[in-house]
Write a protein that holds these residues in place. Sequence first.
Motif, PDB file in Angstrom:
ATOM      1  N   ILE A  79      70.922  47.815  78.703  1.00 20.71           N
ATOM      2  CA  ILE A  79      69.553  47.638  78.193  1.00 20.71           C
ATOM      3  C   ILE A  79      68.567  47.731  79.350  1.00 20.71           C
ATOM      4  N   ASN A 100      68.304  51.408  80.740  1.00 19.80           N
ATOM      5  CA  ASN A 100      67.534  52.323  79.877  1.00 19.80           C
ATOM      6  C   ASN A 100      66.047  52.001  79.825  1.00 19.80           C
ATOM      7  N   MET A 143      62.627  49.201  78.847  1.00 20.55           N
ATOM      8  CA  MET A 143      62.149  48.562  77.609  1.00 20.55           C
ATOM      9  C   MET A 143      61.645  49.562  76.567  1.00 20.55           C
ATOM     10  N   GLN A 181      62.963  52.253  75.661  1.00 21.49           N
ATOM     11  CA  GLN A 181      64.122  52.632  74.840  1.00 21.49           C
ATOM     12  C   GLN A 181      64.534  51.514  73.894  1.00 21.49           C
ATOM     13  N   ASP A 182      64.187  50.293  74.269  1.00 18.05           N
ATOM     14  CA  ASP A 182      64.623  49.127  73.498  1.00 18.05           C
ATOM     15  C   ASP A 182      63.600  48.736  72.426  1.00 18.05           C
ATOM     16  N   GLU A 202      64.433  48.820  68.578  1.00 14.25           N
ATOM     17  CA  GLU A 202      65.373  47.760  68.175  1.00 14.25           C
ATOM     18  C   GLU A 202      64.756  46.374  68.284  1.00 14.25           C
ATOM     19  N   LEU A 203      63.811  46.219  69.215  1.00 11.24           N
ATOM     20  CA  LEU A 203      63.146  44.914  69.340  1.00 11.24           C
ATOM     21  C   LEU A 203      62.236  44.653  68.143  1.00 11.24           C
ATOM     22  N   SER A 224      66.463  40.159  75.201  1.00  9.30           N
ATOM     23  CA  SER A 224      66.630  41.205  74.189  1.00  9.30           C
ATOM     24  C   SER A 224      67.483  40.680  73.028  1.00  9.30           C
ATOM     25  N   LYS A 242      66.158  40.168  69.141  1.00  7.48           N
ATOM     26  CA  LYS A 242      66.751  40.980  68.070  1.00  7.48           C
ATOM     27  C   LYS A 242      67.665  40.164  67.162  1.00  7.48           C
ATOM     28  N   TYR A 283      61.423  45.933  81.653  1.00  5.07           N
ATOM     29  CA  TYR A 283      62.467  45.128  82.287  1.00  5.07           C
ATOM     30  C   TYR A 283      62.444  45.437  83.784  1.00  5.07           C
TER      31      TYR A 283
END
Length: 477
Positions: free
Chosen positions: A113, A116, A118, A120-121, A124-125, A401, A405, A465
């Motif tokens: 995570i 990649n 934030m 990219q996240d 999903e967040l 994360s 999630k 991040y």
Amino acid sequence: MTTELSLANVQGDILVGFSKKVELFYFFQIDNADAFRAQLTNLVPLISPADKTIGEKAEIRKKKEEHRQNVDVGYGTVIKPVHFPVVGVNIAFSATGLQKLQFIDNPKLNDVIFDNGMKQDAKELGDNNANPGADFKPDWDPAFLQDIHGVVLIAGDSFDTTSKKLADVKASLSTNSVSSIIEVATLAGDVRPGENSGHEHFGYLDGISQPAIDGVDEKILPGQAKINQGVVLLGRKGDTGNSPPWALDGSILAFRKLPQKVPEFEKFLLESAKSSNIDIPDGANGADILGARLVGRWKSGAPVRLAPLADDPELGKDEQRNNKFKFSSNSQRSCPFAAHVRKMNPRGDLDAEIINERLILRRGIPFGPEVTSEEKITNKTQNERGLYFVSYQSNLANGFSFLQKSWANNEKFPVEKPFLSGFDPIIGQKVDQSPPREMIGANGDNVSSPMKLEAQWVNSKGGEYFFSPSIPTLKNV
Ligand code: HEM
């Protein structure tokens, strides 16, 4: 063989937390990696390690106590307010920043995570989509859509001292007036004024519950969880990841800009208290009770688990008592399963070992002005305000994360049968906001009617991040 932890090696905001009224977040890109690495030698002496931060905090406590005693004996009128020009500086790098630095061939933390980033996240967040119906693009401020390589955190007693320190930081990273970095954005947070100091913008006292770190924190308060160093520091006991040796004693910093819709939240509390069937004792304020049940604490910080019907300011400020509670795993009479503090630390609902690996150190600060009288009248936010959320953890699949999630955004947590707990009303995000989020238990054990939470009152506007390296690693970059 890993040596014993030295507080001189760890950046101060991680383990101790800076004393602050004001904090600047200076986000930057590295323009010239060779020059930057060379100039880091000038910057390192400005970085505050944990031992220094501990010393400064102790000094501040001592001065405040002396001041209080002087005021108590009656000299209060002649003594000027205490002023401590203490400034803390830390630095951290994003995954792309570590790549850009080129200090090593493959600078990955092996935390997918983190590696990649934030952006990219974000999907999903549960962050909002700026392109509904098309490819996901987070609805973030433009600054966070850019590549950010690093952040310098500068925390202190005033804008004056922190701004001067920022100028020193910038000067240390330039030679003959040519800088090796480019500013992406500088954000400024400040503690709320007067009696609201220490309270976030919805009005609740923040920063009460933090875990104690084994071998670092000498004093453990009643009810406070004790965690292994590796829950926060990479490479230490309890770190479940597979990080490289240069990451030892560093920590992952999650930064989020979280604007809060305060007048809208307050309107919701007032209207729902009138219409819902929560138990409101004679003379009590229904909106206050409802708000406390959504957060899990009253505005004073008193936990609803211990003070179910009315705020108890003495309890709120008593650190010997305000964390000394567990939830009773099958009941939400005093605190809904979905309440923010129960979602984020479901003490009593799950085994302590499972929770303790997921605890984070929170170091955020509010931003933006107080609510104006016009905003109060119209119940509409006109000035952006909220929280610059900062947390430290050794890996994101357990830390920030995960919490966002798997717990805040998950209506099945901590209980899915015989009813769904619902969303964290404060930070829970629902990708598709229609129909609105719901939660159970705002009305006590009446589980027949979930409460509709309307549109979110907290919407992420971006973040990143970062990896906050140890001082020895900074010296070797
Ligand atoms: C606790 C507010 C965002 C995790 C709290 C408390 C308040 C609060 C009032 C209780 C005080 C305390 O125990 O220290 C907010 C607001 C937020 C926000 C207004 C957004 C604007 C977040 C986020 C996370 C988070 C994004 C993580 C994903 C926690 C945790 C606790 C906490 C772990 C401590 C729970 C405990 O140990 O009992 N928050 N928070 N918060 N919050 Fe948040």
